[in-house]
Each structure stands twice: as structure tokens, then as C-alpha cells.
Design a protein around this motif. Structure first.
Motif, PDB file in Angstrom:
ATOM      1  N   VAL A   1       0.849  -1.188   0.000  1.00  0.00           N
ATOM      2  CA  VAL A   1       0.000   0.000   0.000  1.00  0.00           C
ATOM      3  C   VAL A   1       0.890   1.245   0.000  1.00  0.00           C
ATOM      4  O   VAL A   1       1.786   1.374   0.833  1.00  0.00           O
ATOM      5  CB  VAL A   1      -0.943   0.019   1.225  1.00  0.00           C
ATOM      6  N   VAL A   2       0.634   2.129  -0.946  1.00  0.00           N
ATOM      7  CA  VAL A   2       1.325   3.427  -1.007  1.00  0.00           C
ATOM      8  C   VAL A   2       0.284   4.512  -0.772  1.00  0.00           C
ATOM      9  O   VAL A   2      -0.773   4.524  -1.418  1.00  0.00           O
ATOM     10  CB  VAL A   2       2.024   3.628  -2.357  1.00  0.00           C
ATOM     11  N   LYS A   3       0.597   5.415   0.127  1.00  0.00           N
ATOM     12  CA  LYS A   3      -0.349   6.466   0.511  1.00  0.00           C
ATOM     13  C   LYS A   3      -0.662   7.382  -0.667  1.00  0.00           C
ATOM     14  O   LYS A   3       0.215   7.732  -1.441  1.00  0.00           O
ATOM     15  CB  LYS A   3       0.231   7.284   1.665  1.00  0.00           C
ATOM     16  N   ALA A   4      -1.930   7.740  -0.779  1.00  0.00           N
ATOM     17  CA  ALA A   4      -2.349   8.679  -1.819  1.00  0.00           C
ATOM     18  C   ALA A   4      -2.022  10.109  -1.405  1.00  0.00           C
ATOM     19  O   ALA A   4      -1.873  10.415  -0.213  1.00  0.00           O
ATOM     20  CB  ALA A   4      -3.846   8.542  -2.087  1.00  0.00           C
ATOM     21  N   PHE A   5      -1.917  10.985  -2.391  1.00  0.00           N
ATOM     22  CA  PHE A   5      -1.641  12.401  -2.129  1.00  0.00           C
ATOM     23  C   PHE A   5      -2.968  13.083  -1.794  1.00  0.00           C
ATOM     24  O   PHE A   5      -3.480  13.929  -2.535  1.00  0.00           O
ATOM     25  CB  PHE A   5      -0.976  13.029  -3.351  1.00  0.00           C
ATOM     26  N   ALA A   6      -3.536  12.689  -0.659  1.00  0.00           N
ATOM     27  CA  ALA A   6      -4.854  13.184  -0.244  1.00  0.00           C
ATOM     28  C   ALA A   6      -4.949  13.098   1.269  1.00  0.00           C
ATOM     29  O   ALA A   6      -4.305  12.270   1.907  1.00  0.00           O
ATOM     30  CB  ALA A   6      -5.967  12.357  -0.890  1.00  0.00           C
ATOM     31  N   SER A   7      -5.781  13.948   1.827  1.00  0.00           N
ATOM     32  CA  SER A   7      -5.981  13.994   3.271  1.00  0.00           C
ATOM     33  C   SER A   7      -7.166  13.127   3.669  1.00  0.00           C
ATOM     34  O   SER A   7      -8.193  13.086   2.969  1.00  0.00           O
ATOM     35  CB  SER A   7      -6.225  15.438   3.727  1.00  0.00           C
ATOM     36  N   ASN A   8      -7.035  12.431   4.784  1.00  0.00           N
ATOM     37  CA  ASN A   8      -8.138  11.614   5.289  1.00  0.00           C
ATOM     38  C   ASN A   8      -9.316  12.467   5.757  1.00  0.00           C
ATOM     39  O   ASN A   8     -10.439  11.971   5.890  1.00  0.00           O
ATOM     40  CB  ASN A   8      -7.660  10.741   6.455  1.00  0.00           C
ATOM     41  N   ASN A   9      -9.066  13.746   6.017  1.00  0.00           N
ATOM     42  CA  ASN A   9     -10.133  14.615   6.535  1.00  0.00           C
ATOM     43  C   ASN A   9     -11.035  15.167   5.433  1.00  0.00           C
ATOM     44  O   ASN A   9     -12.191  15.506   5.696  1.00  0.00           O
ATOM     45  CB  ASN A   9      -9.514  15.775   7.323  1.00  0.00           C
ATOM     46  N   SER A  10     -10.512  15.292   4.225  1.00  0.00           N
ATOM     47  CA  SER A  10     -11.300  15.870   3.130  1.00  0.00           C
ATOM     48  C   SER A  10     -12.092  14.775   2.415  1.00  0.00           C
ATOM     49  O   SER A  10     -11.867  14.478   1.241  1.00  0.00           O
ATOM     50  CB  SER A  10     -10.390  16.591   2.141  1.00  0.00           C
TER      51      SER A  10
ATOM     52  N   GLY B   1      -1.379  -1.066  10.431  1.00  0.00           N
ATOM     53  CA  GLY B   1      -2.734  -1.199  10.955  1.00  0.00           C
ATOM     54  C   GLY B   1      -3.556   0.058  10.846  1.00  0.00           C
ATOM     55  O   GLY B   1      -4.702   0.099  11.316  1.00  0.00           O
ATOM     56  N   ARG B   2      -2.996   1.090  10.211  1.00  0.00           N
ATOM     57  CA  ARG B   2      -3.724   2.350  10.069  1.00  0.00           C
ATOM     58  C   ARG B   2      -4.487   2.352   8.753  1.00  0.00           C
ATOM     59  O   ARG B   2      -3.941   1.993   7.704  1.00  0.00           O
ATOM     60  CB  ARG B   2      -2.747   3.526  10.114  1.00  0.00           C
ATOM     61  N   ILE B   3      -5.751   2.788   8.797  1.00  0.00           N
ATOM     62  CA  ILE B   3      -6.565   2.888   7.585  1.00  0.00           C
ATOM     63  C   ILE B   3      -6.414   4.299   7.032  1.00  0.00           C
ATOM     64  O   ILE B   3      -6.735   5.282   7.699  1.00  0.00           O
ATOM     65  CB  ILE B   3      -8.038   2.568   7.889  1.00  0.00           C
ATOM     66  N   GLU B   4      -5.905   4.400   5.799  1.00  0.00           N
ATOM     67  CA  GLU B   4      -5.656   5.688   5.183  1.00  0.00           C
ATOM     68  C   GLU B   4      -5.938   5.613   3.689  1.00  0.00           C
ATOM     69  O   GLU B   4      -6.027   4.525   3.103  1.00  0.00           O
ATOM     70  CB  GLU B   4      -4.214   6.136   5.424  1.00  0.00           C
TER      71      GLU B   4
END
Length: 497
Positions: free
Chosen positions: A141-150, A255-258
Motif C-alpha cells: 500500500v502506497v499512501k495517496a496524495f490526499a488527506s483523510n479529513n477531506s 494497521g492504520r486505515i488511510e
């Protein structure tokens, strides 16, 4: 102490060649020769004719590949290197492309970037760095260039969509009024269509200065909101990101959902060359074995029989095993084991509860017999979607009066139940094979092939988060990364010789 004398203000009588400053064994020469051999005929036809001259795609390809090798992904940082770094000056052929040019080229030329990656595989096969005898597949899993809040939910998206429709109607009415005002202006009717559109755009720029900043912000979000609405139709997801609607909430190894993307790799065991890669939106890897094999055959041709295919338990499913058997490949995939269940098994084997391994199966009667010679009959069966298999539940018929009842079960009804996987013959054979020492040794070789590749680009090249948005853009970025890793391995392979 005598210091070496410098000549800070001394000018060169003859300007030096940039290649004299760069080390003769630098990897940039491999990048230069590799890109020079690519075919850019389509681009030359596209840019033929009148118009402002464009940067040749070979220049942008060179600096993008070198930037990936150096772990630089920001288009502004790449443009700065083209101005200040002699290696990038050499690859850019003394040109200084703008950061927007670099960013747009990387985003809009997916087919060319994919061909760059394919050509690294062809180059590796020519020098004998690809064996195709044993392959390992893995995902990360590679993090997206996006915020979890938006993010917005489906219900919120419906309300926002209605609001946008009303806003667009108001904007349309405003545009009609502006057009009427322009028609009343002296000389507007005498202009040609090109001049009218230019005047209208300039007037709109001045009108935008007086608009509310919040309204302008909402207008910029319209495109992403429409995209999120399309994604809600395609994929049944409860939450969507407004900054990158195509990203998905995925659980990473911590274990973090992002918000992120699922990257897939297939690595050859001979020299660790990546022979297939992809980026998808799936939360797990179970459906990605077939696409990876198709990409391998597309790039490298039909795989030979008995080619070893190593993958972790995330790829285990009946369909994947059937596919590998149909292609006469040799799979090495362990069964899925839940980490929580492993802890329970260790606890029960210590003596608190009788473990399921002490129960024996009677195939003729289709029952299980416990250590106290009590029978467990078939109670019901169900399909486990998470494990992609059918499971059968066996229930004891005379557990209440058993002397070992307290050590056997914690259920309120005091009856012992067993959940057993219903495996096909091919899956049973694979499970038996994976229990052998030889199969475990072959499977352990994944630790020295595909897993170091993932660790390299995440730890050394800092590729833990995409710098672009959208599925197609992140695919281009990941293809560049894989091409850079392959070229680095080819360079090391050449140095070893």
C-alpha cells in the motif's frame, strides 16, 4: 598550514565539457544511452508543422528517470536540478524545462512511460539478467496524495451535487447577462469570433477578482465532486476523497486505515528485475494474481511449464490455484492464517483449551472424533468471502456430560464446535506441498527478491506517498519508479562484470 589555492573569480579560457565534470562511470550515461534508443516517432509526427517548438520527449524522459533514481519526484525540484545540477544539465542537453512542462508530460504520456518500463525488461533480457524460472508476486500500500479529513459520504455527496446544480444555473444566468452587456459595448459586434472569445475571457478574469473567494473555491471542487459521484456509481464505497476521488481507504501494514493505492510487483529471481507492475484500488491482493501473470506474458511471452510462482497468503483462492494449474505453473502459496487465530492456537496448545489438531476426521462417516471418543457431526456449511472458500461447522452431540467439557469449550451451550475449510483437491495438494521443507525453502526466497525491492523504494527512495492524483497519474509515476529501479540494477549488473 598551507591551503590549496582557489580561483573563485577566474574565468575559463575555454568552457569545459560537462562530461569532464561528471564521473565516467556515472549511471546518467546508461540513462542517456537507454533513452536515445527509444522510438519517438509518434511524438515527432504529433508536433510536426507550425507552432511554438516543444521540448523533445527524450529530454524530459532522461531527467524524469534520473530523478526517480535519485529519489526526486517533485516537478519543481526536478526543474531546479536542471538549472543547478551538472548531471541533469547533461541529460537535459543544456535546456531548462519549466516545472509545469515536466509535470504535464509525466501526467499525460502514460503509454510512453509504460513503453519505457517495457524496454527496461527487454534490455535486461538481452544481457541475461532475466531467467523466468522463478517469479515472486507481492503487493504494498502506497499512501495517496490526499488527506483523510477531506472526505464525504454518499448522502453528503448527494446534497452537495444538488447544491452544485443550483450554483451552475446561477452561473449560467450570470454568463448570459455578461454576454448581453458585452453585446451592448461599442465595437463588439465588429470583432471576429477569435477576438470576441479573447475579450470575453479577459473580462471574465476581471470579473473573477470581485467574486467571493469561497464561491471560487467551491467552483474549483466541482470537477472532483463530479468525479466522486462517478466513483460512487462504479464502486460501492461509503466514503470518498475530494482531493483524490479515485483513492480508497486501505489498511496499511501498521494497521492504520488511510487513503492510498494498492501497488503490485512481479520480480524475477535471477537478478531481481521487475517484469510487471500495476496500481489498483483493491483493498487486498486476492484478485491481482491473474492481472500480474497477464502482464508478465505480455512483456516476456508465454511462461514455461513448471515455472515457480511464489506469492503470500493474500493471493490464496480457488480461482488463482485453478488458473496456475491450467497454465501448468508450479505455485508456492501458503494458506491464509489469521494473526489473532495464531495467538489463540498457541494459547490453547498450552493446555487451557483442547486444540482442534487433537480431533481426528472419519472420512467414511464425515464426522470428527474428539480425544474422549465423542462424535462431532456436520452442523452447517457457509461460504467465507474473506478467505474465498467454503467452511463447514461440526458440532458435538454429547458434550454436556463429558468430563473434559471445561477444557474443551467456553461456549454457553457447553457444546464444542469446529470450523473446517473445504478445500479442492488442487488446494489440498498445494497445502501438503507447502508443509515440506523444500517448498518452504523456495517460498522463503521471496525475502531476498520481491520484498527488498519494496523496501528499497519505500525506505531508500522515500516512495511512501504518491506525488500525483488519479489512478492513471499514479500508474505513470509507479511505472517510472519501476523503470528507474530496473536501470539501477542493470547498471550494478554491468559494474559487477
Amino acid at each position: 598550514m598551507v591551503f590549496i589555492q582557489s580561483s573563485k573569480n577566474q574565468t575559463w579560457l575555454l568552457p569545459p565539457d560537462i562530461r569532464e565534470i561528471i564521473s565516467s562511470d556515472h549511471i546518467c550515461y546508461l540513462v542517456d544511452s537507454f533513452v536515445e534508443e527509444l522510438d519517438f516517432t509518434d511524438f515527432e509526427l504529433r508536433y510536426a508543422g507550425a507552432g511554438h517548438p516543444a521540448y523533445h520527449p527524450r529530454i524530459l524522459c532522461k531527467i524524469l528517470i534520473q530523478a526517480m533514481i535519485d529519489g526526486i519526484r517533485s516537478s519543481r525540484a526536478i526543474a531546479r536540478c536542471a538549472r543547478e545540477n551538472v548531471v541533469y544539465m547533461y541529460l537535459a542537453e543544456k535546456l531548462i524545462p519549466d516545472f509545469r512542462t515536466i509535470s504535464d508530460f509525466r501526467m499525460n504520456n502514460g503509454s510512453l512511460i509504460r513503453n519505457i518500463f517495457k524496454n527496461t525488461i527487454y534490455a535486461a533480457r538481452e544481457v541475461g539478467a532475466v531467467g523466468l524460472g522463478q517469479l515472486s508476486i507481492d503487493g504494498s500500500v502506497v499512501k495517496a496524495f490526499a488527506s483523510n479529513n477531506s472526505t464525504v459520504t454518499k448522502n453528503e455527496l448527494g446534497v452537495i451535487d444538488d447544491y452544485i446544480d443550483q450554483m451552475l444555473k446561477e452561473i449560467t444566468i450570470t454568463d448570459e447577462l455578461e454576454d448581453k452587456q458585452l453585446h451592448q459595448c461599442r465595437g463588439y459586434d465588429q470583432l471576429d469570433s477569435t477576438s470576441k472569445s479573447r475579450v470575453k475571457s479577459i473580462c471574465k478574469k476581471y470579473a473573477d477578482k470581485f467574486q467571493n473567494s469561497e464561491q471560487k473555491k467551491n467552483l474549483r471542487c466541482i470537477k472532483n465532486l463530479k468525479k466522486a459521484k462517478d466513483e460512487s456509481i462504479i464502486d460501492n464505497v461509503e466514503k470518498f476523497s475530494l482531493t483524490d476521488p479515485e483513492s480508497r481507504f486501505i489498511k496499511n501494514k501498521k494497521g492504520r486505515i488511510e487513503l492510498g493505492y494498492n501497488t503490485q510487483l512481479t520480480v524475477d529471481h535471477k537478478k531481481g528485475i521487475i517484469i510487471a507492475n500495476d496500481v489498483c484500488q483493491d483493498r487486498n491482493d486476492v484478485h491481482q494474481l491473474k492481472p500480474q501473470l497477464e502482464l508478465v506474458e505480455q512483456y516476456c511471452g508465454q511462461l514455461k511449464e513448471s515455472t515457480k510462482i511464489c506469492a503470500d497468503s493474500g493471493y490464496m483462492s480457488e480461482k488463482n490455484i485453478q488458473l496456475l494449474m491450467q497454465k501448468n505453473l508450479d505455485p508456492y502459496i501458503p494458506e491464509r492464517t489469521d494473526k489473532n487465530n495464531i495467538k489463540k492456537v498457541q494459547k490453547r496448545k498450552n493446555g487451557s483449551i483442547i486444540h482442534a489438531s487433537f480431533f481426528t476426521y472419519d472420512e467414511q462417516r464425515d464426522v470428527y472424533v474428539c480425544p474422549e471418543n465423542q462424535i462431532l457431526k456436520l452442523y452447517y456449511e457457509f461460504y467465507d468471502k474473506r478467505r474465498s472458500l467454503t467452511r463447514r461447522v461440526y458440532k458435538g452431540i454429547s458434550c454436556r456430560g463429558c468430563k473434559s467439557n471445561q477444557q474443551c469449550t467456553n461456549r454457553k451451550d457447553k457444546t464444542r464446535q469446529l470450523q473446517v475449510n473445504c478445500l479442492s483437491n488442487d488446494r489440498k495438494c498445494l497445502k501438503e506441498k507447502m508443509s515440506t521443507v523444500e517448498a518452504q525453502r523456495i517460498f522463503e526466497e521471496r525475502k531476498y527478491t520481491v520484498e527488498p525491492v519494496i523496501g528499497n523504494y519505500k525506505q531508500n527512495l522515500k516512495f511512501r506517498e504518491f506525488s500525483t492524483r488519479g489512478l492513471n497519474s499514479v500508474k505513470n509515476e509507479f511505472n517510472l519508479m519501476c523503470a528507474a529501479i530496473n536501470l539501477k540494477k542493470l547498471w550494478l549488473h554491468k559494474e559487477c562484470k
